[in-house]
Design a protein around this motif. Structure first.
Motif, short mmCIF file in Angstrom:
data_model
loop_
_atom_site.label_atom_id
_atom_site.label_comp_id
_atom_site.label_asym_id
_atom_site.label_seq_id
_atom_site.Cartn_x
_atom_site.Cartn_y
_atom_site.Cartn_z
N UNK A 137 7.93 0.57 -13.13
CA UNK A 137 7.27 0.85 -11.87
C UNK A 137 5.81 1.24 -12.08
N UNK A 141 4.10 -2.61 -10.57
CA UNK A 141 3.57 -2.52 -9.21
C UNK A 141 2.43 -1.51 -9.09
N UNK A 145 -1.00 -3.10 -7.72
CA UNK A 145 -1.54 -2.76 -6.42
C UNK A 145 -2.95 -2.20 -6.54
N UNK A 168 -3.59 0.18 1.22
CA UNK A 168 -2.68 -0.28 2.28
C UNK A 168 -2.87 -1.77 2.50
N UNK A 171 -1.13 -3.88 -0.23
CA UNK A 171 0.33 -3.96 -0.07
C UNK A 171 0.70 -4.84 1.13
N UNK A 172 -0.07 -4.70 2.20
CA UNK A 172 0.25 -5.50 3.38
C UNK A 172 -0.04 -6.98 3.15
N UNK A 175 2.97 -8.22 1.37
CA UNK A 175 4.10 -8.27 2.30
C UNK A 175 3.97 -9.46 3.23
N UNK B 175 7.96 -7.39 8.01
CA UNK B 175 7.36 -7.30 6.67
C UNK B 175 6.32 -6.20 6.63
N UNK B 176 5.52 -6.09 7.68
CA UNK B 176 4.44 -5.09 7.68
C UNK B 176 4.97 -3.67 7.74
N UNK B 179 6.26 -2.67 4.45
CA UNK B 179 5.43 -3.03 3.30
C UNK B 179 5.43 -1.94 2.22
N UNK B 180 5.43 -0.68 2.64
CA UNK B 180 5.28 0.38 1.64
C UNK B 180 6.63 0.90 1.15
N UNK B 182 9.05 -1.29 -0.08
CA UNK B 182 9.65 -2.34 -0.92
C UNK B 182 10.20 -1.79 -2.23
N UNK B 183 9.37 -1.04 -2.93
CA UNK B 183 9.79 -0.57 -4.25
C UNK B 183 10.99 0.35 -4.14
#
Lengths: 227, 227
Positions: A137, A141, A145, A168, A171-172, A175, B175-176, B179-180, B182-183
């Motif tokens: 992790x 990621x 990111x 943000x 990540x978006x 996604x 998805x949005x 988005x944060x 996911x992990x």
DNA sequence: ACAAATTTAGACAGGCTTGTCCAATTCGTC
DNA sequence: GACGAATTGGACAAGCCTGTCTAAATTTGT
């Protein structure tokens, strides 16, 4: 290879070749059957070696599993950073450049063999090896990111985007461009080139509607006018 | 017990109670250990029944697994549709209403026990039971997305949003707002209430920047002015 | 309270898997 | 061609798991 008086510090060539062959086969079998269901005989057969060789190289099943995860993590991270290096810092056409970048990211890192295997192993066995996957992790990621956020911040600073929080936004972005592939990922499948392209196209379009700065947003202007 | 003149068409009370107890325990163990690693003795112990009772109720391990997946699918779908019914069709404050809706969706359907279990089972064993999970795919995401798309289309028609393709918008909305998370999902964890709220807030803000119509987009105007 | 059905604990066979050991063989190098 | 290391195939013990069977204990409906 390491240091040594004579050129024999590392074993014969096929020794290392067999090692990676075993790890590859093990990755495949662990993914298909799960940790408990994976069978050392099957792994050996799929790697084209004898069972004893598997034990000679990796000790036991758990160590082999660890080696598989470490290997996949390393290769995936390398691929991801290599791809991030191709981020369009000076875009000619922002929209199509971002779509192409998203497609590269998917094809080379997320949808390829290593990416699918690593994702499935994390999902299936993540809870059983907390420290192993905590390491992933951080290395994966976490760094991905950050790196991506820095690239987006640069685009924003250059006036191509209008972003409040680059983390943000990064990540978006991911996604959004994967929004239509979620189900395929869940079932362990491999999306077609066409699906990847469509998801990336739709995702980038929405991303630019949200974050595009006024001067480069032909798409956004059209959408607003149309509204 | 089976057939009869008198009102006993269904078995004694605790009979059914034990059945669900077994299915619940089985869900938990299958998720923790995987299909191959799941142990009937452990399931029986966790359900508080004897091993023989498990076999009496469900026949064998595979049938038990099927029952678990069917059960989880059914409950999750019920929860999702109940939540979609609370979609803000006539929003007072579109942004906060959508955030609240997204939080409800996550709390009641995605992050709860059933949701996490079903997701993990699909990811881990989806390839082994194609028809079982194809069924889930049609009943679950397929219908969910359609229903959600219809709601968004209605908002757009009422002038609250500016959307080209409601199906794409619905998938991107989900998805949005996730988005944060996911992990956390990947590792089988449970995000905190605060994480869910933050991800939803950021996701909805971006969604409205992309799809908000001009009359209700105070946030978007602020962002543009700030740029 | 009685009779039928269900549940329980335990034993059990059969099969499969892991990990070890060993003798014979192959491979790479000199 | 010869030496040493690696590899192979197979046998092997020990353990675990599934699924069945039994007789005893318990619960349920009447």
């Amino acid at each position: 290879m390491k240091p040594g008086v004579s050129p024999d510090t590392f074993p014969p060539r096929s020794h290392e070749a067999k090692r990676t062959s075993v790890v590859d086969a093990a990755a495949s079998v662990f993914c298909r059957e799960g940790y408990a269901g994976a069978n050392i005989d099957l792994i050996a057969a799929e790697a084209g070696v004898s069972r004893q060789t598997v034990y000679n190289h990796h000790g036991d099943k758990e160590k082999l599993f660890m080696a598989v995860v470490r290997d996949l993590t390393e290769r995936c991270n390398a691929g991801i950073f290599a791809t991030i290096a191709t981020f369009p810092d000076q875009p000619a056409d922002l929209e199509s450049d971002l779509v192409a970048f998203a497609v590269r990211m998917n094809r080379n890192c997320i949808c390829n063999r290593d990416g699918r295997f690593l994702r499935k192993l994390i999902q299936a066995e993540g809870e059983r090896y907390p420290e192993l996957f905590a390491e992933w992790r951080e290395q994966g990621p976490g760094r991905t990111w950050s790196a991506l956020a820095a690239r987006f911040a640069r685009l924003a600073y250059a006036g191509h985007l209008s972003i409040d929080d680059p983390d943000v936004a990064a990540r978006q972005f991911l996604a959004l461009v994967n929004a239509e592939l979620q189900i395929t990922f869940m079932l362990g499948g491999m999306p077609t080139e066409e699906e990847v392209l469509r998801s990336a196209t739709n995702g980038v379009r929405t991303f630019l509607r949200a974050f595009g700065s006024r001067k480069t947003t032909s798409v956004r202007q059209a959408a607003l006018t149309h509204a």
